[in-house]
Design a protein around this motif. Structure first.
Motif, PDB file in Angstrom:
ATOM      1  N   SER A  78      -2.637  53.659  30.416  1.00 51.85           N
ATOM      2  CA  SER A  78      -1.207  53.615  30.641  1.00 51.85           C
ATOM      3  C   SER A  78      -0.697  52.380  31.349  1.00 51.85           C
ATOM      4  O   SER A  78      -1.397  51.423  31.602  1.00 51.85           O
ATOM      5  CB  SER A  78      -0.788  54.856  31.413  1.00 51.85           C
ATOM      6  N   SER A 127       2.037  49.978  30.753  1.00 52.35           N
ATOM      7  CA  SER A 127       2.292  48.652  30.216  1.00 52.35           C
ATOM      8  C   SER A 127       3.318  47.954  31.107  1.00 52.35           C
ATOM      9  O   SER A 127       4.042  48.591  31.849  1.00 52.35           O
ATOM     10  CB  SER A 127       2.826  48.766  28.789  1.00 52.35           C
ATOM     11  N   GLN A 133       3.701  52.889  22.626  1.00 51.40           N
ATOM     12  CA  GLN A 133       3.187  53.078  23.978  1.00 51.40           C
ATOM     13  C   GLN A 133       2.846  54.549  24.226  1.00 51.40           C
ATOM     14  O   GLN A 133       1.875  54.866  24.917  1.00 51.40           O
ATOM     15  CB  GLN A 133       4.217  52.576  24.988  1.00 51.40           C
ATOM     16  N   SER A 185      -0.509  55.120  22.841  1.00 54.07           N
ATOM     17  CA  SER A 185      -1.529  54.552  23.724  1.00 54.07           C
ATOM     18  C   SER A 185      -1.766  55.441  24.937  1.00 54.07           C
ATOM     19  O   SER A 185      -2.888  55.556  25.431  1.00 54.07           O
ATOM     20  CB  SER A 185      -1.109  53.154  24.187  1.00 54.07           C
TER      21      SER A 185
END
Length: 220
Positions: A33, A35, A183, A186
């Protein structure tokens, strides 16, 4: 519509929503996690320079997201965000139909005019006051965030209605919207609401005490 939506079967969406409405949730490490934060690409509640961060994956139509908004989020804002200690990075994660994606896209359009937070609060409060407060959670599976409703919301919060409508009909923020979904993948997000706090994943509308503990760890 042009929005990239999550391909979640409606029965699964309903099951996830009802599961979270009952207040059950989960905490687990999130290895992928956080970003980088960009003021230009993220939807932020609070100061971008705040030392602590919550990443929130939400859907305006999600009953459990609304439960978080009406309860723990209010305390978080009062005790941390309003004091410059914390920011919430809001990322769209549309689960409850195509109109959910349109409503979330509209958040970027409202942000263009400096009204993201007002838009965020108005849509959540609309769903709460119109449906969820009375226990009508089935409304999450109906088309509720119509174009007319979003334009009415735009006028109510003081947006330039035509600019908002043009943005909503266009593709200006498609890359930001799709990046947020990337995201989410991810971060292994599977339902709403889901939060990343200090590399810890929190699932569901947990009580304020859970968020407080993880926020205070960040602030040490």
């Amino acid at each position: 519509m042009k929005r990239l939506l999550l391909l979640v079967p409606i029965i699964i969406a309903a099951a996830v929503g009802l599961f979270l409405v009952n207040g059950r949730g989960d905490l687990k490490p999130s290895a992928n996690s956080t970003s980088p934060v960009s003021e230009n690409s993220e939807l932020i509640i609070g100061s971008v320079d705040a030392p602590a961060t919550i990443i929130a994956y939400e859907d305006f139509k999600c009953p459990s997201c609304n439960q978080f908004h009406q309860n723990a989020e209010r305390q978080i804002r009062e005790n941390y965000i309003n004091k410059g200690k914390l920011k919430i990075i809001f990322r769209p994660y549309p689960v409850y139909g195509e109109d959910a994606g349109e409503g979330l896209y509209g958040a970027y359009c409202a942000n263009d005019q400096g009204k993201f937070i007002a838009y965020h609060d108005e849509l959540f409060d609309y769903m709460w006051n119109t449906f969820y407060k009375a226990g009508n959670f089935e409304a999450a599976l109906e088309t509720t965030l119509t174009n007319d409703l979003m334009l009415t919301t735009a006028s109510k919060i003081g947006l330039d209605k035509q600019k908002f409508a043009d943005c909503l009909a266009g593709e200006t923020h498609n890359s930001k919207f799709e990046q947020a979904l990337s995201q989410a993948a991810s971060d292994e997000i599977q339902g709403t609401p889901s939060f990343i706090i200090n590399n810890q994943k929190v699932v569901g509308p947990q009580p304020y005490s859970v968020f407080k503990t993880l926020i205070d760890i960040q602030l040490r």
